[in-house]
Motif scaffolding. Structure first.
Motif, PDB file in Angstrom:
ATOM      1  N   MET A 288      61.588  85.866  16.906  1.00  0.00           N
ATOM      2  CA  MET A 288      63.015  86.126  17.102  1.00  0.00           C
ATOM      3  C   MET A 288      63.543  85.325  18.286  1.00  0.00           C
ATOM      4  O   MET A 288      64.591  84.671  18.203  1.00  0.00           O
ATOM      5  CB  MET A 288      63.251  87.622  17.332  1.00  0.00           C
ATOM      6  CG  MET A 288      63.102  88.491  16.109  1.00  0.00           C
ATOM      7  SD  MET A 288      62.920  90.279  16.497  1.00  0.00           S
ATOM      8  CE  MET A 288      64.258  90.538  17.697  1.00  0.00           C
ATOM      9  N   TRP A 289      62.804  85.346  19.392  1.00  0.00           N
ATOM     10  CA  TRP A 289      63.235  84.627  20.591  1.00  0.00           C
ATOM     11  C   TRP A 289      63.154  83.117  20.411  1.00  0.00           C
ATOM     12  O   TRP A 289      64.059  82.389  20.812  1.00  0.00           O
ATOM     13  CB  TRP A 289      62.395  85.079  21.790  1.00  0.00           C
ATOM     14  CG  TRP A 289      62.880  86.383  22.349  1.00  0.00           C
ATOM     15  CD1 TRP A 289      62.599  87.640  21.887  1.00  0.00           C
ATOM     16  CD2 TRP A 289      63.773  86.563  23.439  1.00  0.00           C
ATOM     17  NE1 TRP A 289      63.243  88.587  22.620  1.00  0.00           N
ATOM     18  CE2 TRP A 289      63.974  87.961  23.586  1.00  0.00           C
ATOM     19  CE3 TRP A 289      64.416  85.690  24.309  1.00  0.00           C
ATOM     20  CZ2 TRP A 289      64.803  88.488  24.574  1.00  0.00           C
ATOM     21  CZ3 TRP A 289      65.244  86.225  25.300  1.00  0.00           C
ATOM     22  CH2 TRP A 289      65.421  87.595  25.425  1.00  0.00           C
ATOM     23  N   LEU A 290      62.084  82.645  19.778  1.00  0.00           N
ATOM     24  CA  LEU A 290      61.952  81.205  19.545  1.00  0.00           C
ATOM     25  C   LEU A 290      63.072  80.698  18.646  1.00  0.00           C
ATOM     26  O   LEU A 290      63.629  79.618  18.872  1.00  0.00           O
ATOM     27  CB  LEU A 290      60.589  80.900  18.927  1.00  0.00           C
ATOM     28  CG  LEU A 290      59.385  81.026  19.852  1.00  0.00           C
ATOM     29  CD1 LEU A 290      58.087  80.856  19.065  1.00  0.00           C
ATOM     30  CD2 LEU A 290      59.458  79.992  20.978  1.00  0.00           C
ATOM     31  N   THR A 291      63.406  81.482  17.626  1.00  0.00           N
ATOM     32  CA  THR A 291      64.488  81.084  16.729  1.00  0.00           C
ATOM     33  C   THR A 291      65.811  81.045  17.464  1.00  0.00           C
ATOM     34  O   THR A 291      66.623  80.126  17.265  1.00  0.00           O
ATOM     35  CB  THR A 291      64.586  82.061  15.541  1.00  0.00           C
ATOM     36  OG1 THR A 291      63.339  82.100  14.858  1.00  0.00           O
ATOM     37  CG2 THR A 291      65.685  81.636  14.576  1.00  0.00           C
ATOM     38  N   PHE A 292      66.047  82.006  18.348  1.00  0.00           N
ATOM     39  CA  PHE A 292      67.298  82.024  19.090  1.00  0.00           C
ATOM     40  C   PHE A 292      67.410  80.807  20.005  1.00  0.00           C
ATOM     41  O   PHE A 292      68.473  80.173  20.093  1.00  0.00           O
ATOM     42  CB  PHE A 292      67.415  83.311  19.902  1.00  0.00           C
ATOM     43  CG  PHE A 292      68.735  83.442  20.598  1.00  0.00           C
ATOM     44  CD1 PHE A 292      69.869  83.813  19.887  1.00  0.00           C
ATOM     45  CD2 PHE A 292      68.856  83.182  21.950  1.00  0.00           C
ATOM     46  CE1 PHE A 292      71.104  83.922  20.520  1.00  0.00           C
ATOM     47  CE2 PHE A 292      70.078  83.290  22.592  1.00  0.00           C
ATOM     48  CZ  PHE A 292      71.208  83.660  21.876  1.00  0.00           C
ATOM     49  N   PHE A 293      66.323  80.460  20.673  1.00  0.00           N
ATOM     50  CA  PHE A 293      66.344  79.261  21.515  1.00  0.00           C
ATOM     51  C   PHE A 293      66.569  78.011  20.669  1.00  0.00           C
ATOM     52  O   PHE A 293      67.291  77.092  21.084  1.00  0.00           O
ATOM     53  CB  PHE A 293      65.038  79.145  22.303  1.00  0.00           C
ATOM     54  CG  PHE A 293      64.941  80.099  23.456  1.00  0.00           C
ATOM     55  CD1 PHE A 293      65.951  80.184  24.402  1.00  0.00           C
ATOM     56  CD2 PHE A 293      63.842  80.929  23.602  1.00  0.00           C
ATOM     57  CE1 PHE A 293      65.879  81.064  25.469  1.00  0.00           C
ATOM     58  CE2 PHE A 293      63.753  81.815  24.668  1.00  0.00           C
ATOM     59  CZ  PHE A 293      64.768  81.881  25.599  1.00  0.00           C
ATOM     60  N   ALA A 294      65.975  77.962  19.495  1.00  0.00           N
ATOM     61  CA  ALA A 294      66.194  76.827  18.592  1.00  0.00           C
ATOM     62  C   ALA A 294      67.660  76.745  18.181  1.00  0.00           C
ATOM     63  O   ALA A 294      68.216  75.641  18.051  1.00  0.00           O
ATOM     64  CB  ALA A 294      65.303  76.958  17.359  1.00  0.00           C
TER      65      ALA A 294
END
Length: 217
Positions: free
Chosen positions: A35-41
Motif C-alpha cells: 500500500m505504501w509503495l504504491t502510494f509513493f509510486a
C-alpha cells in the motif's frame, strides 16, 4: 529440581518462534508495505495509478482490479486512515495462519469487488484498503458465532465485543452513503468477511488450538 534449558534449546525456541511469526504475520505486513509503495509510486511516477488499478463501475471484464484496488490511495489522509486498521485487524486474522488469512481476504475482495462494480456511481473508480478493513471486522465479529470450540469461542466473543465497542461508529457510518466514501466496498467487504467466517469455520477439520500451535500453519 528441573534444569534450565540448554543454550541450544533457547536457540531452537527462538528459531521456531521466528518461523511461527513469519508464517503468520508476513502476508498482512506485505499488504501494508505494498500500500505504501504504491502510494509513493503514485506521487513519483503516475498519480493515475489510481485509475489503472482501481475498480471501474460496471467494468466486469476487469476482475483483477478487485485485488489491485487495495493498494492505491487518494491521498495521505486516506492511506493513514486505513493503515492502522489493516495492521491491527490483519495481524489478528493472520495469527490464525496464512491460509485462514488468505481465505478471509479473498472472500472480502470478492464481496467488495462485486458490490462496487455493480452499485458504485456510473463511471466512478474506487480504490483503497477500507473494503478489506471491513472484511476483517465482519469476519472477527461473525466468527465469534461460528466458532465451534467453546474455549476459543469465549476469546472470540471478547475480541468481537472489543471491536464492536471500539469501532461501532466506524462500522455503521461506513455503510451510509456520504461523499466519496465507498459504502458499496465497505458493505461488500463486511458481507465477504461474514461469509468467510461461516464457510471457513464449517470446513475447518483441525481444532483452532492445534492450528494455532503449529509452526507451519
Amino acid at each position: 529440581m528441573s534444569r534450565p534449558p540448554h543454550p541450544d534449546s533457547w536457540r531452537d525456541i527462538a528459531r521456531d518462534a521466528t518461523r511461527l511469526g513469519a508464517s503468520r504475520f508476513a502476508a498482512p505486513l506485505i499488504v501494508v508495505a505494498l500500500m505504501w509503495l504504491t502510494f509513493f509510486a503514485q506521487q513519483i511516477f503516475d498519480p493515475w495509478i489510481w485509475g489503472t488499478f482501481g475498480i471501474e463501475q460496471g467494468a466486469w471484464l476487469r476482475p483483477w482490479t478487485w485485488v489491485t484496488s487495495v493498494f492505491p490511495h487518494a491521498n495521505w489522509r486516506h492511506l493513514m486512515s486505513n493503515t492502522p486498521f489493516m495492521l491491527i485487524l490483519g495481524l489478528i486474522v493472520g495469527a490464525e495462519g496464512w491460509r485462514r488469512w488468505l481465505g478471509v481476504t479473498l472472500w472480502g475482495l470478492l464481496g467488495a469487488g462485486l458490490l462496487v462494480t455493480l452499485l458504485a456511481p456510473a463511471r466512478s473508480i474506487t480504490a483503497g484498503a477500507s473494503g478489506l478493513v471491513f472484511t476483517y471486522l465482519g469476519y472477527l465479529i461473525a466468527v465469534a458465532i461460528t466458532e465451534r470450540t467453546w474455549r476459543v469461542k469465549i476469546v472470540r466473543i471478547v475480541v468481537a465485543a472489543v471491536l464492536l465497542s471500539s469501532y461501532s461508529y466506524v462500522i455503521f457510518s461506513g455503510f451510509i452513503p456520504s461523499g466519496n466514501v465507498s459504502w458499496q466496498g465497505h458493505l461488500g467487504g463486511f458481507i465477504g468477511g461474514i461469509v468467510a467466517a461461516i464457510i471457513l469455520e464449517a470446513r475447518e477439520n483441525v481444532p483452532i488450538g492445534e492450528r494455532l500451535s503449529r509452526l507451519d500453519p
